[in-house]
Each structure stands twice: as C-alpha cells, then as structure tokens.
Design an enzyme around this catalytic site. Structure first.
Site, PDB file in Angstrom:
ATOM      1  N   CYS A 108       0.826  -1.206   0.000  1.00  0.00           N
ATOM      2  CA  CYS A 108       0.000   0.000   0.000  1.00  0.00           C
ATOM      3  C   CYS A 108       0.864   1.261   0.000  1.00  0.00           C
ATOM      4  O   CYS A 108       1.939   1.295   0.588  1.00  0.00           O
ATOM      5  CB  CYS A 108      -0.911   0.028   1.217  1.00  0.00           C
ATOM      6  N   TYR A 339      -4.415  -7.108 -26.980  1.00  0.00           N
ATOM      7  CA  TYR A 339      -3.966  -7.398 -25.614  1.00  0.00           C
ATOM      8  C   TYR A 339      -5.161  -7.898 -24.790  1.00  0.00           C
ATOM      9  O   TYR A 339      -5.431  -7.395 -23.696  1.00  0.00           O
ATOM     10  CB  TYR A 339      -3.362  -6.165 -24.934  1.00  0.00           C
ATOM     11  N   CYS A 435      -2.947   1.263 -17.400  1.00  0.00           N
ATOM     12  CA  CYS A 435      -2.653   1.431 -15.978  1.00  0.00           C
ATOM     13  C   CYS A 435      -1.429   2.320 -15.769  1.00  0.00           C
ATOM     14  O   CYS A 435      -0.939   2.435 -14.643  1.00  0.00           O
ATOM     15  CB  CYS A 435      -2.445   0.070 -15.308  1.00  0.00           C
TER      16      CYS A 435
END
Length: 482
Positions: A108, A339, A435
């Site tokens: 995190c 993809y 991303c």
C-alpha cells in the site's frame, strides 16, 4: 468560528517560521540532516515531495500540506530522499494507518490518507500526465471510485521463506527489496486468503517442506498463489514449487477441501529458474479441473493460474462499463480487442457486435478466451495467439476493417508499429485502456499525430490504497482522414 480562525492563523504562522528556517539554511543538504519540509505534491509512486536547499526531497507516507521534520537518508545531484521524523502539522486528508505492517510492507502507498484524498491524487496524476506528455486537455475530469476499498483483491501471490527457526512463513516483500515481511492478513484481500494461506503454511511446517532460498536456489515451496471468483465463491490454490512433486500432497488436498469447500482447484506450478518471475510455464493439477469460473458483467470467465484477470472484479465491471460507453457498440460492428488476456473486455460486449476478434500473446490466456466464448455460447468470436503488433499487421494484410479497436497494453504501452497498423485499419473509434498514465499519454499523442482525436477520458480506481490507477480514453477518427 473564532477557534477556527485562531487555529488557521497559528498554522500559517508556524508554516512561515518553518519555511523561513528552511530558506535561511546555508549548508548544502547532506545525508542525516534533519530539515523542516512542507509536502507540496505526490509522485506517481505515492511518495510526497517538497523542496529544500534547491532540491526535490521525496518522502514516503506523507500527504500534501504536511509540515514535517524530515531525516535525509540519501542525497543525489538534483534530488534527495528522506523519512518522516516528526509530523509538525498534518495535511488535510491524513488519517491513522490501520495496518500494522504498512510502514514496512511494499503493498500500500495511501493507507495513511482518506480515500477521498487518494482519489484526488490519482485523478490529478492522470489528467496532468495527459496534458503534460500528450498535450491533451479534457474539460471533464473525473475518476470512478472502486466499489470496495478493502478485501477487493481476487488474487494473492505470497512469497514463502524461512524464519529464524527454519519454519515456512509467508507475506510480502518490503518495497524495492526481497526482505520478507511476514503477513497473511492483508486487508486488501478476502479473509479466506488468510485462512487458506495459514493452512498451507501449517501443512508445510508439519511435513517439513523446505521453503525456497533465493541465495542458493535450494528449497521447494516458493509462493502460495490464490485466485478467488467473487461471483461464484470458487477458490484456486496454486503452489509454486522449485521441483517436480509436492510431498504429502494428498494430505494437503484433504485438509483444504474439508476445511474450505470453496476450494475447487489445487494446482502445482513448476518454477526451477533462478528468476524473480513468480510463475513457471508448466502447471500440474492435483485436484479439480485446474480452473475456476467467475462471472464478470454477465459473462462466465474460466481462469487458469496463468491467465490474466483483473484483480478487482467489481472495479473491472465499472471499467468495462466506461469502455462500452465510449465504444457505443452496435450489431453491425466488428470489434478488435488487442492485448485481450482471457478475453474479458471484448466478451463483455460480444452480444452487442457482429463479430469480436481478440489478440493475446500468452497461449494459456488465448485458450481461456476461446473456452470462455464457448462457455457463454458466443459463436461470433475469434481469438489469435500473437503479439499485438504482429497481429495488427496480419489483420491489416487480411483487409480486416474493424469499426472499434480496444487497446489495453501492459504498462510499457504500445509501440509505434502497432499504433500505425491500427490507424491504417481505419476504425471509427479507438478505446485506449491503460494502468500507466505516462505511456498512455505518449500513445495518445502518437494517435493524434496519425489522425485521431481524444474525445473523452475517465480515470478509474481499480487498486485502492496503492499508487496504481487505470484510465480509459476515447479516440475518434478525424473526419477528413481516409
């Protein structure tokens, strides 16, 4: 109301004193200095950044507006690194981290701030990158939040190592290291993962299964890899081993299936390579079919250990909804999904188009995509095993004319050859999913130079409490192009 004014005045005074103190420093910044610092921004990696002595100073686990005393740990030519020694005044959005290993685990980045503050950071990073790198400005700037911020991950890969007594322990590597932080109760994962992982560790220690040793390549058990199908409740247990067989595997099967009826598949993945890559190429099924089945936007998805699948199922549904909104598919369209992984994005729209062609380089994922099409009764789907650039060129040679092309490349983005072939196929709409805002912005800039215009963008938070963020962009063909 009076108290609020006094508090704000105090903080302004304190900030001015600290900034003046910083500006008055005459010594060049060096390692082990303790300096005052105000955090003014957050990097894409999730570190706070401020300026001292003419240098950018990167400090993890901070928020914008923090006024700190920082211990400098490394100084380079144009920037430095530090750690928080004291929080003099907290920035807006700072909260108390609710994880005992947050400061040591590399998972995190944002557990020390509110989710609202995290969303604002991610939205800013996406649209700043699109503007700065891609030269793109969007009037509407929004981020779609994740439906869950805890327990959302449907996949975990726990490295296994030995503790000081030689017993198997599992957890996560500290950031930028292979130092194991023992932890099986990560709050980003379902409680079931903790229970099953502890069962596997107990089995390994009971039967003296040796944990893997990176330093000499010895030991057997490398990783405990779990996949969970949120819609069906099915769980896959995959053990990555440095060998051919797992001793006493029958006892593990009995224990897991009796205690956890959700376990539908137990698999060995064989990885004997001296590598940081987690999975090897070969799998052996010990129990079940070797796959589990999930449901994503009404589409059944069969998953093997090697197939790609979004780790946040509910977040993926929101992402795919945005893709469909931008794509506007209709029954006459040919949809090309580059993809494609296990085919999930394209298959979520297969009912609404005339034909779907998917392209993926991983053979196991292509097999899964084909199985998923059959599983859902789709007869209008074709899946090709090839890299995106080669497939785009082959489809161009075929004379394939897709109406919609979806590109969802890895973090490094697409190459110019692939983008050029995509443009030559002349689709009316290109949907980019990424991303990595930086490589996305680069690819979008190239598409604009090749005759497409960025119309809409959405940031999508698929990975709460981490520094990662997804983005979807609609590119439309400029009308005067051929």
């Amino acid at each position: 109301m009076v108290i609020l004014v006094i508090d704000l005045s105090f903080f302004r005074f304190l900030r001015s004193v600290l900034i003046d103190e910083r500006m008055e420093q005459t010594m060049t910044l060096k390692k082990n200095d303790i300096i005052p610092l105000e955090i003014t921004d957050i990097t894409n990696e999730g570190n706070g950044v401020g300026r001292a002595d003419g240098l950018a100073v990167f400090v993890p686990m901070t928020v914008v507006g923090d006024i700190l005393r920082v211990h400098i740990t490394k100084v380079l030519k144009s920037y430095a690194y530090g750690i928080v020694k004291e929080i003099v005044a907290p920035g807006a959005g700072r909260i108390t981290a609710d994880c005992s290993v947050f400061s040591r685990c590399g998972g995190c980045s944002y557990r020390h701030m509110s989710y609202e503050a995290e969303l604002n950071i991610k939205k800013k990073q996406v649209f700043d990158a699109l503007k700065r790198i891609g030269g793109l400005h969007f009037e509407e700037q929004m981020i779609i939040p994740s439906p869950q911020t805890e327990g959302y991950r449907n996949k975990a890969q726990y490295p296994v190592r030995a503790d000081e007594n030689g017993h198997c322990i599992a957890g996560f590597f500290a950031q930028r290291s292979h130092r194991l932080i023992s932890c099986t109760d990560c709050t980003l994962q379902p409680k079931l993962f903790e229970e099953v992982t502890n069962e596997v560790l107990a089995f390994a220690n009971r039967y003296k299964i040796p944990p893997y040793k990176e330093e000499n390549g010895s030991g057997l058990l490398r990783h405990i890899y779990l996949r969970y199908a949120g819609a069906t409740g099915e769980l896959m247990v995959c053990l990555v081993i440095n060998g051919k067989n797992l001793p006493h595997a029958d006892m593990l099967i009995q224990t897991l299936t009796e205690k956890h009826p959700q376990v539908k598949s137990i698999v060995l993945n064989h990885n004997r390579a001296d590598t940081n890559v987690i999975l090897g190429e070969k799998c052996t099924t010990l129990y079940g079919s070797g796959t589990i089945t999930d449901i994503l936007r009404g589409v059944k998805v069969r998953l093997s250990p090697l197939s790609f699948y979004q780790v946040n199922r509910l977040g993926a549904e929101r992402l795919y909804e945005a893709v469909e909104e931008f794509a506007q598919p209709n029954e006459s369209d040919l949809l090309l999904d580059l993809y494609c992984g296990a085919g999930t994005i394209g298959l979520s729209m297969a009912r609404k188009v005339n034909k779907l062609i998917g392209v993926e380089i991983v053979p196991e994922a292509v097999d899964n995509a084909r199985e998923n099409a059959v599983l859902n009764g789709f007869s209008n789907c074709e899946f090709l095993c090839a890299d995106a650039s080669g497939a785009a060129l082959e489809l161009e040679r075929r004379g394939t004319k897709p109406d919609i092309i979806i590109l969802d490349p890895p973090r490094k983005g697409s190459d110019y050859e692939c983008l050029s072939a995509v443009v030559r196929m002349n689709p009316s709409r290109i949907i980019m999913v990424s991303c990595n805002p930086a490589t996305l912005a680069r690819d979008l800039k190239q598409l604009e130079e090749l005759g497409y215009k960025a119309e809409k963008a959405r940031a999508v938070d698929m990975f709460p409490r981490t520094a990662h963020v997804e983005c979807v962009v609609l590119m439309s063909r400029v009308e005067n192009q051929p």
